[in-house]
Design a protein around this motif. Structure first.
Motif, short mmCIF file in Angstrom:
data_model
loop_
_atom_site.label_atom_id
_atom_site.label_comp_id
_atom_site.label_asym_id
_atom_site.label_seq_id
_atom_site.Cartn_x
_atom_site.Cartn_y
_atom_site.Cartn_z
N ALA A 34 0.84 -1.21 0.00
CA ALA A 34 0.00 0.00 0.00
C ALA A 34 0.87 1.25 0.00
O ALA A 34 0.62 2.20 -0.76
N ALA A 35 1.89 1.28 0.85
CA ALA A 35 2.78 2.44 0.91
C ALA A 35 3.55 2.59 -0.40
O ALA A 35 3.74 3.70 -0.90
N ARG A 36 4.01 1.48 -0.95
CA ARG A 36 4.74 1.51 -2.22
C ARG A 36 3.85 2.09 -3.33
O ARG A 36 4.26 2.94 -4.10
N SER A 37 2.59 1.65 -3.38
CA SER A 37 1.65 2.14 -4.37
C SER A 37 1.41 3.64 -4.19
O SER A 37 1.38 4.40 -5.16
N TYR A 38 1.25 4.08 -2.94
CA TYR A 38 1.04 5.49 -2.66
C TYR A 38 2.22 6.33 -3.15
O TYR A 38 2.03 7.36 -3.80
N ILE A 39 3.43 5.87 -2.88
CA ILE A 39 4.63 6.60 -3.30
C ILE A 39 4.72 6.64 -4.82
O ILE A 39 5.06 7.67 -5.41
N THR A 44 5.91 11.34 -7.48
CA THR A 44 6.55 11.49 -8.78
C THR A 44 7.48 12.69 -8.82
O THR A 44 7.51 13.51 -7.90
N SER A 45 8.20 12.84 -9.90
CA SER A 45 9.20 13.90 -10.00
C SER A 45 8.61 15.30 -9.96
O SER A 45 9.30 16.26 -9.65
N HIS A 46 7.31 15.45 -10.26
CA HIS A 46 6.74 16.80 -10.16
C HIS A 46 6.56 17.22 -8.71
O HIS A 46 6.40 18.39 -8.42
N VAL A 47 6.61 16.27 -7.78
CA VAL A 47 6.52 16.58 -6.36
C VAL A 47 7.91 16.93 -5.84
O VAL A 47 8.10 17.90 -5.12
N PHE A 48 8.90 16.16 -6.21
CA PHE A 48 10.27 16.39 -5.76
C PHE A 48 11.22 15.80 -6.78
O PHE A 48 11.05 14.67 -7.21
#
Length: 131
Positions: A34-39, A44-48
């Protein structure tokens, strides 16, 4: 371990918390689908993005030379002095800062709107900050 903000700024010879120089990258190690899917969806690169900038391969060796020199030691002392003074000044105004003295001074604003307005007001005054 994220050494983005301490490399060259803290530790013996400016080697940061882990005492080694590393490349400009990172990872998340997790054992949760679930955490992997959320990340994957939201991280994505537009976040950081910390992709290398053009010319960083030429500037790196000079940065290492400065960080490990006597000049680098003086710069780290000045940084710690300034960081501590900033924390003291913020505390005098009732604004708590988190963590230990260092190059990053996280400040608890408490209200999202006030944090955004603070951020907008600091940039024109030459203060590097982020909400």
């Amino acid at each position: 371990m994220d050494v983005t903000h301490d490399l060259g700024a803290t530790g013996p010879g400016g080697q940061g918390q882990i005492g080694t120089f590393a490349s400009n990258d990172g990872c998340v190690a997790i054992n949760s689908a679930a955490a992997r899917s959320y990340i994957e969806v939201y991280g994505t690169s537009h976040v950081f993005s910390n992709a290398p900038v053009p010319g960083s391969d030429r500037r790196g060796p000079r940065g290492v030379a400065i960080a490990t020199s006597d000049e680098g030691g003086l710069l780290r002392e000045n940084l710690l002095t300034g960081s501590t003074a900033l924390r003291d000044a913020l505390a005098a105004y009732g604004l708590p800062s988190l963590g230990n003295a260092g190059p990053i001074v996280p400040v608890v604003i408490g209200d999202e709107r006030v944090a955004r307005l603070t951020f907008q007001g600091l940039r024109p005054r030459g203060v590097a900050s982020g909400p």
